[in-house]
Write a protein that holds these residues in place. Sequence first.
Motif, PDB file in Angstrom:
ATOM      1  N   THR A 112      77.706  26.198  -2.531  1.00  0.00           N
ATOM      2  CA  THR A 112      78.418  25.955  -1.268  1.00  0.00           C
ATOM      3  C   THR A 112      79.330  27.136  -0.972  1.00  0.00           C
ATOM      4  O   THR A 112      79.677  27.917  -1.863  1.00  0.00           O
ATOM      5  N   MET A 113      79.710  27.241   0.292  1.00  0.00           N
ATOM      6  CA  MET A 113      80.602  28.331   0.689  1.00  0.00           C
ATOM      7  C   MET A 113      81.936  28.227  -0.050  1.00  0.00           C
ATOM      8  O   MET A 113      82.510  29.240  -0.459  1.00  0.00           O
ATOM      9  N   ALA A 114      82.426  27.005  -0.222  1.00  0.00           N
ATOM     10  CA  ALA A 114      83.718  26.811  -0.893  1.00  0.00           C
ATOM     11  C   ALA A 114      83.650  27.304  -2.340  1.00  0.00           C
ATOM     12  O   ALA A 114      84.569  27.980  -2.827  1.00  0.00           O
ATOM     13  N   THR A 115      82.555  26.970  -3.037  1.00  0.00           N
ATOM     14  CA  THR A 115      82.395  27.407  -4.428  1.00  0.00           C
ATOM     15  C   THR A 115      82.336  28.919  -4.515  1.00  0.00           C
ATOM     16  O   THR A 115      82.965  29.543  -5.372  1.00  0.00           O
ATOM     17  N   LEU A 116      81.584  29.531  -3.582  1.00  0.00           N
ATOM     18  CA  LEU A 116      81.441  30.983  -3.606  1.00  0.00           C
ATOM     19  C   LEU A 116      82.757  31.691  -3.323  1.00  0.00           C
ATOM     20  O   LEU A 116      83.020  32.766  -3.874  1.00  0.00           O
TER      21      LEU A 116
END
Length: 329
Positions: free
Chosen positions: A42-46
């Motif tokens: 996910t964008m948040a994880t990245l």
Amino acid sequence: MKDDDNPLAAVGVEAEDERIYRNLLRRPRATLPELAARTGHTMATLRHVLCRLESLGLATRMAGRPVRYVPTRPDVAVDALISRREEGLAQARLAARELLAETPRVENHAPEELVEVVQGQAAVVQRFTQLQQTATRELLVLDRPPYAQDPTEQNAAEMERLSHGLLVRGIYDASALEIPGKLRLAQESAAAGEQARVSPEVPMKLAIVDRETAILPLSTDASASADSAVIVHSSSLLDALVTLFEILWRSALPLPALGSPTRPADMPDPELFALLAAGLKDEAVARQLGVSLRTVHRRVSELMDRLGARTRFQAGLLAARRGWWDPEP
């Protein structure tokens, strides 16, 4: 190397962070959506991962929109991380010394703690390596069988300490140098800075670190493996071991060096001479040179004829007079 390997863990890089870094190395200048599409994250994880990579110096953001990420060259980035880790380890070592200084001397080693017994070959190897790595002034070594480590492989821990200027003095038993390849390893250590000597009668295997701690195997049987050892801390027993080393050092002979730039040009068969001067028997010399025993006998005879010697002892004296070898310790 597989993606799920994590060799950079040693410098503080988590496995998932390393996978994203590898992805960036393969396709640099990626945007966040591009990375998400390629990795499935996910964008948040990245965002969290890239933030960590930036803090580690493994990636940077490019100016402009959309934001793109560029990986730092692995050699540059990892060298910086290693330097950072080494600084931290050096600070930890100093802190340990300071903590020891705060401990009352009588409590550093209670009487029952002056001698430890280490069981198991792996444990012996680990403890010996630890002692070498903690040496700050000098390392005194009596080298002879039995061995906990493969005697045909170089002692990497000692070589690392030599590269940092540690004083290392080693006395090799002649029987140890009969092991194929062992003489060459000893000469490599000497070339790296070890002060090396040879003795026909080294009574035991021993290592003394900073004259504060010693390690020696429980068994002196050369045919056995060193699967148990004794650790001796500062005490009259340790003082006796240091005295033993110094007595042996005074009577030992310098380890002959093959390929020495100071070797006289007129020395015949220098490799054979070095092996004989090290105290090796003809059978061991043949193994080291990879020739037959008959060839060794012939070459020894030719060497003695060149010197005009009737015995090997006389040959040694005549060689010393010619400046081929210094027998003085």
